[in-house]
Design a protein around this motif. Structure first.
Motif, short mmCIF file in Angstrom:
data_model
loop_
_atom_site.label_atom_id
_atom_site.label_comp_id
_atom_site.label_asym_id
_atom_site.label_seq_id
_atom_site.Cartn_x
_atom_site.Cartn_y
_atom_site.Cartn_z
N CYS A 28 0.85 -1.19 0.00
CA CYS A 28 0.00 0.00 0.00
C CYS A 28 0.88 1.25 0.00
O CYS A 28 2.12 1.14 -0.07
CB CYS A 28 -0.95 0.00 1.19
N TYR A 29 0.27 2.40 0.04
CA TYR A 29 0.95 3.68 -0.15
C TYR A 29 0.71 4.53 1.08
O TYR A 29 -0.38 5.08 1.25
CB TYR A 29 0.39 4.33 -1.40
N ALA A 30 1.70 4.61 1.97
CA ALA A 30 1.47 5.22 3.28
C ALA A 30 2.13 6.59 3.38
O ALA A 30 3.27 6.72 3.82
CB ALA A 30 1.96 4.30 4.38
N GLN A 31 1.42 7.58 2.96
CA GLN A 31 1.93 8.94 2.98
C GLN A 31 1.25 9.76 4.08
O GLN A 31 1.90 10.19 5.03
CB GLN A 31 1.72 9.58 1.62
N THR A 32 -0.07 9.90 3.97
CA THR A 32 -0.82 10.76 4.89
C THR A 32 -0.68 10.32 6.35
O THR A 32 -0.63 9.14 6.64
CB THR A 32 -2.30 10.73 4.49
N GLU A 33 -0.63 11.30 7.25
CA GLU A 33 -0.60 11.02 8.68
C GLU A 33 -1.82 11.63 9.34
O GLU A 33 -2.51 12.47 8.75
CB GLU A 33 0.70 11.59 9.29
N LEU A 34 -2.05 11.24 10.58
CA LEU A 34 -3.20 11.78 11.32
C LEU A 34 -3.18 13.30 11.29
O LEU A 34 -4.21 13.95 11.09
CB LEU A 34 -3.12 11.25 12.76
N GLY A 35 -2.02 13.89 11.41
CA GLY A 35 -1.92 15.35 11.47
C GLY A 35 -1.51 16.03 10.17
O GLY A 35 -1.48 17.25 10.12
N HIS A 36 -1.17 15.27 9.14
CA HIS A 36 -0.66 15.89 7.92
C HIS A 36 -1.14 15.19 6.66
O HIS A 36 -0.86 14.03 6.48
CB HIS A 36 0.87 15.90 7.91
N GLY A 37 -1.85 15.95 5.84
CA GLY A 37 -2.31 15.39 4.59
C GLY A 37 -1.82 16.23 3.42
O GLY A 37 -0.82 15.90 2.78
N SER A 38 -2.49 17.36 3.21
CA SER A 38 -2.13 18.20 2.07
C SER A 38 -0.66 18.61 2.11
O SER A 38 0.01 18.64 1.08
CB SER A 38 -2.99 19.47 2.08
N ASN A 39 -0.19 18.93 3.28
CA ASN A 39 1.19 19.40 3.39
C ASN A 39 2.17 18.24 3.59
O ASN A 39 2.57 17.92 4.71
CB ASN A 39 1.32 20.39 4.54
N VAL A 40 2.54 17.63 2.49
CA VAL A 40 3.40 16.44 2.55
C VAL A 40 4.75 16.78 3.18
O VAL A 40 5.32 15.97 3.91
CB VAL A 40 3.59 15.84 1.14
N GLN A 41 5.21 17.99 2.94
CA GLN A 41 6.52 18.36 3.50
C GLN A 41 6.49 18.46 5.03
O GLN A 41 7.53 18.51 5.67
CB GLN A 41 7.03 19.67 2.90
N GLY A 42 5.29 18.47 5.61
CA GLY A 42 5.18 18.56 7.06
C GLY A 42 5.10 17.21 7.76
O GLY A 42 4.94 17.16 8.98
N LEU A 43 5.20 16.11 7.02
CA LEU A 43 5.10 14.78 7.64
C LEU A 43 6.10 14.66 8.79
O LEU A 43 7.19 15.22 8.73
CB LEU A 43 5.38 13.69 6.60
N GLU A 44 5.72 13.90 9.81
CA GLU A 44 6.56 13.80 11.02
C GLU A 44 7.31 12.48 11.16
O GLU A 44 8.27 12.40 11.94
CB GLU A 44 5.69 13.98 12.27
N THR A 45 6.85 11.43 10.50
CA THR A 45 7.53 10.14 10.61
C THR A 45 9.00 10.31 10.21
O THR A 45 9.30 11.01 9.25
CB THR A 45 6.86 9.11 9.67
N THR A 46 9.88 9.67 10.96
CA THR A 46 11.31 9.82 10.65
C THR A 46 11.92 8.50 10.18
O THR A 46 11.50 7.42 10.60
CB THR A 46 12.11 10.30 11.88
N ALA A 47 12.94 8.63 9.32
CA ALA A 47 13.74 7.48 8.87
C ALA A 47 15.20 7.91 9.10
O ALA A 47 15.77 8.67 8.32
CB ALA A 47 13.50 7.19 7.41
N THR A 48 15.73 7.44 10.21
CA THR A 48 17.07 7.90 10.61
C THR A 48 18.11 6.85 10.23
O THR A 48 17.97 5.67 10.59
CB THR A 48 17.10 8.14 12.13
N PHE A 49 19.12 7.29 9.50
CA PHE A 49 20.13 6.32 9.07
C PHE A 49 21.07 5.97 10.23
O PHE A 49 21.56 6.86 10.93
CB PHE A 49 20.95 6.87 7.90
N ASP A 50 21.25 4.67 10.41
CA ASP A 50 22.17 4.19 11.44
C ASP A 50 23.37 3.57 10.74
O ASP A 50 23.32 2.44 10.26
CB ASP A 50 21.47 3.14 12.32
N PRO A 51 24.49 4.31 10.65
CA PRO A 51 25.64 3.83 9.88
C PRO A 51 26.25 2.58 10.51
O PRO A 51 26.87 1.78 9.82
CB PRO A 51 26.63 5.01 9.93
N LYS A 52 26.01 2.38 11.81
CA LYS A 52 26.58 1.19 12.45
C LYS A 52 26.04 -0.08 11.82
O LYS A 52 26.77 -1.03 11.59
CB LYS A 52 26.24 1.20 13.95
N THR A 53 24.73 -0.08 11.58
CA THR A 53 24.12 -1.33 11.08
C THR A 53 23.74 -1.23 9.61
O THR A 53 23.19 -2.19 9.05
CB THR A 53 22.85 -1.63 11.88
#
Ligand code: FAD
Ligand code: FAD
Ligand code: CA
Lengths: 664, 664
Positions: B134-159
């Motif tokens: 599926c396509y998981a973009q919209t959040e409970l607090g953010h729809g139209s403003n995609v640039q305001g999404l809060e979910t994070t994807a943090t790179f962990d160079p160790k792993t």
């Protein structure tokens, strides 16, 4: 965060006293206290809770409705509520039920159309709910055209009975609320036939089901007509189908206040004027207009509160984003609806007065104002219900994606509301009636027939045709006279234009058919003028309360200038304003939106709706939207199990390639 | 009466060859044959029958959907259907399902945003449905403003992993279709963070559920977000909520076609231009416009057929009453929608061409037309979906009371359609984008930047500002040039007027906010011009078939003149037409309605919809409405028993006065 008021900062912005506005909205302190008391009573009663409605299937929903209706009746008795209180209680329960038709149509029909003896016999039974009744007019094949109904009531002089019969499939009664499963009795409309002669449609009290075992009486086929629009919504009502196979009722069950059938089978008029019945129609339509203001204000309350909670775009340096209510496009869609809710409220108040006035005149055998009152209520019913239906859906869209969830309350509000555009007169058919009245009024102007009431302005038609607005600056559009005159000139200009076109036809009826789309537009312009005028008249009264009147003036301006902007073509075509004046109106409108903005939340708080009535997570008084949306979601039956029913049979085989391997 | 065609007399009136029109509607003979074949295949398959949908509760409906989706997949395999055929099959099943998102969003996202290696790995799995996405973009607090999404994807160079995390409640993913219960994988949009730096929103392939037991993987909370608008409708879809508690995915599951993160954690651009992604957006929106024409034409087909069956008033001497389709008000509401359905069909055809054109240019690294294509598709998405949502509800009202029954098919069609106004870009937000593009275009006119494509007319803005229509007689409005020029002058006039107002603001952004309601109106005028132009261009082509082109010319006139009538204020304000010319247009419109009338039924037959797809008793091909409505009614669960569940407990005590006696 429970208990915190997330909208307090909005409430603090208000420039008026919200408690005083609550009184104005309710109509009087007494009305306010009544609504306030009964709505809290309902909201705090666990039997009346309604959060689970949209997940119930039809049978469960229906049973749940019966339970609520019984509990409501129990509370009415226990608390010894009077008629007005009881009716408020039913409306705050907010779930359509057979009792709506019993109290709203069956009882009034007996009161309005029954003789004194009939009332003496039937009203106590109905008032005690020893019988439950509905209103069976519409048939499968006939709705708007009541005179075309096919059901027959043939007098049999041998037995002194009427034989009620459904001669065709299309003559089956179809739609009556409360008929399908619950009513024991119905007012059935049928063609009266005596001695082979058809006397047109009359009402008859017919028993449908046994008071012992509730089974349909011999010759009667009755059932529910099936699912209707929306989740829960009107599906709590048993709209029904009914057909008669030569069912006999005593002669005295024809409603005989106006027309009677004698023992010998002679059809006679009682001497009571037919017009009396129209009084009831004014009453019913006044109630519909009041309901429009309630439905629209509920939707507006939800959308306004959520628009203050919802933030999207425009974050400055990581700060909070902009509340969507601050976007001018949001305001330009929402605030005219807020203003319309107030406008409809005040016009319904005026209609209440009109009803009293008409009733008094009827009692004095003065029928002179009836046609005007009739046209006016028909038009206002049409205008307010159409605008409300569209307005609710616009409010839903104003809430973005979340408005599409049932937990927003808006889908159900829409679905339960929209039939108001169709019942009690299809809105297009009603506007055509208004148009007929306007054309007639105009055609009689020369003959000394002075137009009255809401059509009085047509007496000045010549003058209005020459009218040119003298607006020079945007603020000029704030003057009540400037607005009224422009609306009068536009409405008169449209009616006259179409009347002139009509006169080109040799057959007036053919002309009326051919030009009916234009006629409907002229009628709509006339109705808009009425709403604007009544709003302005309201503001000419003394309105107490800190800042209250100022707010209403702003809303009145929004309502009028929004209409003007939306129908600019009419105003320009009739020549009553110039292009420049049109754009000044738009400028003034924009500035009025800015004046509404800080007061918006308080203006919807003034409706004094409980969270129970709103039934909306988005419209919560405390603005605590997100945690509650999240909580609501998990209640869905699909979340009962982690792996859904059907997954093993239907999805796993796909994932495991079992469908593919089986074949390829 | 089974087997009788009750509408044969209407079909005989048609002045054109309906089979030729079917080809025009479908786009080509081949398209016609494909749709015809697949729709019959679906209609004749008992698993796909859908009459019982609206009576199912959520769980039953969902299971029923899984069953249909599995059966559809089985048929695709058995019949070795190609991609296009498979997609047609899914659309004719006509019940939203997780597969829509898998094929419509998940697969295309990988194709569009994945590297060659990523495509090689994931596409075979997805194409075989070994995984479901599926396509998981919209959040409970953010729809139209995609640039305001809060979910994070943090790179962990160790792993060498990304840690996907939901830092707040409002960052929960919310709305993705197929997410709630079925998807095994998702494209998750999250803020990419490397070494403490935020690189904005990117897409990641994340596995959500175990492929063994379908349970959510550690750190993942997922469920359904609950009931949505309407009976059945979108409730067959498991729109979901999803949150992450530090979920780890390998680095190579970031979609890296455009931007990449290296093993060392460096954020780099791949060299593939970002704009490539916009190509997909043009594609998706073209599909939405095509869907609009389908949804609207379904509603129009139902309302048109029923309007020919329904009779009300006007009976002469006991003869049949007038078909409601003969009333001019009914025509003035219905025929513009019929014309709109055709107009949207042709504009979607043109958008298909535009997509090919854009794609070819992109491949040649020519991005010059992209901004214009982007604005144009955004605007057309907004215009067609808004008009379709309103149009379906108008069709429902055109059916009077019976349109309110689920068996009319219209309530569900509305409820399932309306979110198209919100998803893939909220319609207001999209029009604001169009407006921005128009204002920019106008501001650059002086600097030698020649406007292209659908904005080319703005090059002639000076001339258009002076334009005055030379219409003298109603028939002049039939000339394509006359229409186009008026629409161009109106659109240009509105854009220029608001651009001039904007220039009065020192802060252009503040001006844009303040005037945004006017900007949206100017954008809408521009979009209407596009639809009118493309309709006219279509008619300049060779269109074979007896009488076909003539009918389309009539519909094109209806579409344009109806818009002109509805937006008369714009045309008069910009001075491009006079009041007199406006009323001549209205006159011409009336005469066009009369020309549509005899062809109306054939014009909706040309859509070639099966009764299965329409799912409407009112819209049946054979017009045999009343007996079937009657039959349908009895199927409601409430009719399972004569005395309904709950009667004994809740109603009998009222009738027997047991509540009352207990107390009084
Ligand atoms: C929820 C609900 C509850 C109801 N409850 C009851 C009830 O309790 N008791 C009861 O008796 N009935 C009830 N009704 C029926 C209701 O009163 C009718 O549906 C209503 O009167 C409209 O009539 P119709 O359905 O025949 O519409 P139609 O008249 O068939 O309308 C179809 C179309 O034809 C057009 N049309 C019709 N006549 C003309 C004309 N002369 N000129 C131009 N256009 C025309 C209309 O504008 C409409 O677009 C209920 C209906 C609903 C939906
Ligand atoms: C049935 C359905 C299916 C969906 N499926 C998916 C899916 O599969 N995957 C997925 O990721 N998402 C999905 N979505 C979510 C959808 O994409 C969003 O709902 C949509 O983008 C609108 O955003 P929103 O809900 O945040 O609206 P909001 O942006 O909150 O809109 C609320 C109001 O604010 C106004 N507004 C917002 N910004 C501005 C502005 N800048 N200027 C003026 N006005 C503004 C809007 O016009 C609107 O009136 C789905 C939604 C629905 C309803
Ligand atoms: Ca169940």
């Amino acid at each position: 965060m429970e208990g915190v008021d997330h909208l307090a900062f909005e409430r603090n912005k208000a420039q008026f006293d919200v408690n005083d506005m609550k009184i104005v909205w309710a109509g009087s302190r007494q009305e306010f206290e009544l609504s306030d008391r009964i709505s809290r009573l309902v909201a705090s009663d666990p039997v009346f809770q309604k959060d689970n409605r949209t997940a119930l299937d039809r049978k469960e929903l229906f049973k749940n409705t019966l339970r609520k209706a019984a509990h409501a009746w129990k509370r009415v008795i226990e608390l010894r509520l009077n008629e007005q209180e009881a009716s408020k209680l039913r409306s705050f329960v907010d779930q359509p039920a057979f009792t709506d038709l019993h109290w709203g149509m069956f009882v009034p029909a007996i009161k309005g159309q029954g003789t004194d003896e009939q009332q003496a016999k039937w009203l106590p039974l109905a008032n005690n709910m020893q019988i439950i009744g509905c209103y069976a007019q519409t048939e499968l094949g006939h709705g708007s055209n009541v005179q075309g109904l096919e059901t027959t009531a043939t007098f049999d002089p041998k037995t002194d009975e009427f034989v009620i019969h459904s001669p065709t499939l299309t003559s089956s009664k179809w739609w009556p609320g409360g008929l399908g499963k619950i009513s024991t009795h119905a007012i059935v409309y049928a063609r009266l036939i005596t001695d082979g002669q058809d006397h047109g449609v009359h009402g008859f009290i017919v028993q449908l089901r046994s008071l012992d075992d509730h089974l349909p009486l011999p010759g009667i086929t009755v059932g529910d007509i099936g699912m209707k629009f929306g989740n829960a919504a009107y599906n709590s009502m048993d709209n029904g189908v009914l057909s008669f196979d030569h069912v006999r009722i005593p002669r005295n069950q024809m409603l005989m206040r106006v027309s009677q059938v004698t023992r010998e089978g002679k059809f006679v008029h009682s001497g009571v004027p037919r017009q009396l019945i129209y009084g009831t129609m004014v009453y019913v339509r006044q109630a519909i207009v009041a309901d429009a203001s309630i439905a629209l204000s509920r939707a507006v309350c939800i959308a306004t509160r959520y628009s203050a909670v919802r933030r999207q775009f425009g974050s400055q340096k990581g700060g909070p984003e902009t509340q969507v209510i601050d976007y001018k496009t949001q305001q330009a869609r929402l605030f005219p609806l807020l203003a319309s809710a107030y406008a409809f409220r005040f016009v319904s108040e005026w209609l209440k007065w009109l009803y009293t006035d008409v009733t008094q005149k009827l009692q004095a055998n003065d029928f002179s104002t009836l046609p005007e009152a009739h046209a006016c209520t028909a038009g206002l019913k049409s205008l307010t219900t159409s605008a409300t239906a569209d307005g609710i859906e616009e409010c839903r869209k104003l809430c973005g994606g979340h408005g599409y969830l049932c937990s927003s309350g808006l889908p159900e509000l829409f679905a339960v509301y929209v039939p108001a555009c169709t019942y009690e007169g299809d809105n297009t058919v009603l506007l055509l009636q208004v148009a007929r009245y306007l054309i007639k009024t105009i055609s009689q102007l020369g003959s000394g027939n002075k137009p009255t009431g809401t059509t009085a302005y047509l007496a000045r038609v010549e003058q209005l045709m020459q009218y040119q607005s003298d607006v020079k600056r945007a603020e000029d559009w704030l003057k009540p006279n400037v607005v009224i005159e422009a609306f009068e000139a536009r409405a008169a200009g449209m009616s006259v234009a179409v009347a002139q076109n009509l006169s080109k036809f040799t057959d007036p009826e053919e002309g009326f058919q051919e030009l009916s789309a234009d006629l409907v537009e002229a009628a709509a312009a006339h109705c808009q003028l009425i709403v604007v005028s009544k709003f302005i008249e309201k503001l000419q009264q003394d309105i107490p309360g800190n800042g209250v009147k100022q707010q209403l003036e702003v809303l009145c301006g929004v309502y009028a200038l929004f209409l003007l902007h939306n129908h600019l073509g009419d105003f320009l075509s009739t020549g009553c304003i110039t292009q420049k004046q049109g754009s000044l109106a738009n400028e003034q409108l924009r500035s009025l939106y800015s004046q509404v903005r800080p007061n918006a939340i308080a203006l919807v708080d003034a409706f004094n709706y409980t969270d129970h009535l709103l039934g909306s997570v988005l419209g919560r008084y405390d603005g605590n939207v997100y945690p509650k949306l999240y909580e609501e979601a998990w209640k869905d039956p699909l979340n009962d199990s982690v792996v859904p029913d059907g997954f093993k049979e239907h999805v796993q085989p796909i994932l495991r390639q079992q469908l593919r391997n089986a074949r390829l």
